[in-house]
Design a protein around this motif. Structure first.
Motif, mmCIF file in Angstrom:
data_model
loop_
_atom_site.group_PDB
_atom_site.id
_atom_site.type_symbol
_atom_site.label_atom_id
_atom_site.label_comp_id
_atom_site.label_asym_id
_atom_site.label_seq_id
_atom_site.Cartn_x
_atom_site.Cartn_y
_atom_site.Cartn_z
ATOM 1 N N ASP A 26 -77.862 -63.441 -5.402
ATOM 2 C CA ASP A 26 -79.201 -62.854 -5.431
ATOM 3 C C ASP A 26 -80.092 -63.483 -4.372
ATOM 4 O O ASP A 26 -80.861 -62.798 -3.693
ATOM 5 C CB ASP A 26 -79.832 -63.019 -6.819
ATOM 6 C CG ASP A 26 -79.157 -62.151 -7.859
ATOM 7 O OD1 ASP A 26 -78.434 -61.218 -7.463
ATOM 8 O OD2 ASP A 26 -79.341 -62.413 -9.061
ATOM 9 N N GLN A 27 -79.979 -64.817 -4.247
ATOM 10 C CA GLN A 27 -80.773 -65.512 -3.238
ATOM 11 C C GLN A 27 -80.306 -65.155 -1.828
ATOM 12 O O GLN A 27 -81.118 -65.033 -0.902
ATOM 13 C CB GLN A 27 -80.679 -67.022 -3.456
ATOM 14 C CG GLN A 27 -81.288 -67.490 -4.780
ATOM 15 C CD GLN A 27 -81.135 -68.995 -4.967
ATOM 16 O OE1 GLN A 27 -81.113 -69.750 -3.994
ATOM 17 N NE2 GLN A 27 -81.017 -69.420 -6.225
ATOM 18 N N GLU A 64 -79.058 -62.284 -0.933
ATOM 19 C CA GLU A 64 -79.550 -60.948 -0.616
ATOM 20 C C GLU A 64 -81.029 -60.979 -0.252
ATOM 21 O O GLU A 64 -81.474 -60.249 0.639
ATOM 22 C CB GLU A 64 -79.328 -60.004 -1.792
ATOM 23 C CG GLU A 64 -79.753 -58.581 -1.478
ATOM 24 C CD GLU A 64 -79.092 -57.562 -2.363
ATOM 25 O OE1 GLU A 64 -79.460 -56.380 -2.237
ATOM 26 O OE2 GLU A 64 -78.217 -57.932 -3.164
#
Length: 296
Positions: free
Chosen positions: A212-213, A215
């Motif tokens: 997530d980070q 992205e």
């Protein structure tokens, strides 16, 4: 005729093939967009195609000259048909002495862009670009547009797609993509791709990275790349896309029915001195819409 049309023309190469004539049709409209002269060229080829010491039939050179001039005549008619207002765009032709690859690369030094058709080599590998097209995409001194099949017959209403990876080459591609979209009055689709496989390899195969980070960081790369161009072209709508996947596959899929796909000659994964990267090489062989390759 505006004298500016005689400067840095849109150059299209023809060889009598269907794809080269499709390239003429696309190049004619491009010349009109840019208010540039359309310069149609063909190359005579090597003086002795069979090697030194081989006697050619007396009619060889006469037949060759007749053929290349017929190609130029046909191409000129196609260009006139493609133009809504033929009188608004100057069309010139030239027969170039020598083999196609070196003479076209030389012509590219004074061209605004080069437009070429891409031909299949065999029935089995029909997606492969011809050697002349590949050489121009690699060594030309201006942007090169490659037309595969009948891809020159675009609707005129699709967006301009551009691949962004934060590299110097992709920034150059972005500048050109915005110009092309503005000339057409169409939108930009800016695509940035990233691959978990490539990132995990860079981090010693640690597969449980905080994706997530990652992205979020990749979205920041795209936003930063777009910032200046959006300010220069406020009337051009931009659809940013961050996609997890292989760049060539995603760009080909997203641009399938679009007006134009613009990419840099190589991206941030390339080594110093690289002339044509893996993504642009793959798209050169497989893109279904007109493909523009831009070098820094």
């Amino acid at each position: 005729m505006d004298g500016a049309q005689s400067e840095s023309p849109i150059v299209v190469g023809v060889d009598g093939s269907a794809t080269s004539y499709a390239a003429v049709s696309w190049a004619a409209r491009e010349a009109w967009y840019h208010r540039r002269r359309l310069h149609i060229v063909t190359a005579l080829g090597a003086p002795t195609p069979y090697g030194d010491g081989i006697r050619l039939p007396p009619s060889y050179f006469t037949d060759r000259d007749r053929a290349v001039h017929a190609h130029l005549t046909e191409a000129t008619a196609i260009a006139r048909t493609a133009l809504t207002d033929p009188d608004a765009t100057e069309v010139t032709t030239e027969v170039l002495e020598g083999s196609a690859r070196p003479v076209l690369i030389e012509v590219s030094k004074s061209a605004r862009m080069m437009v070429l058709g891409s031909r299949g080599l065999t029935r089995l590998t029909a997606v492969l670009a011809g050697s002349v097209t590949t050489a121009l995409a690699t060594h030309a001194h201006c942007p090169v547009v490659v037309i595969r099949g009948q891809a020159g017959q675009t609707s005129g209403t699709g967006a301009v797609v551009v691949g962004i990876d934060g590299s110097e080459n992709s920034r150059s591609a972005l500048v050109v993509a915005f110009e092309e979209a503005a000339l057409r009055g169409t939108d930009i689709v800016a695509i940035h791709t990233w691959s978990p496989f490539a990132l995990s390899t860079a981090f010693d195969d640690q597969l449980d990275l905080p994706w997530d980070q990652v992205e979020v960081a990749e979205r920041a790369v795209l936003s930063e790349s777009l910032a200046g161009s959006q300010e220069r072209y406020p009337e051009t709508a931009v659809s940013p896309m961050v996609v997890r996947g292989q760049a060539a596959d995603e760009l080909r899929e997203q641009s399938a029915d679009m007006e134009l796909l613009v990419v840099g000659s190589h991206g941030r994964g390339g080594f110093a001195g690289m002339l044509l990267g893996s993504t642009s090489t793959t798209l050169l062989h497989t893109a279904t819409c007109p493909l523009m390759i831009v070098r820094t």
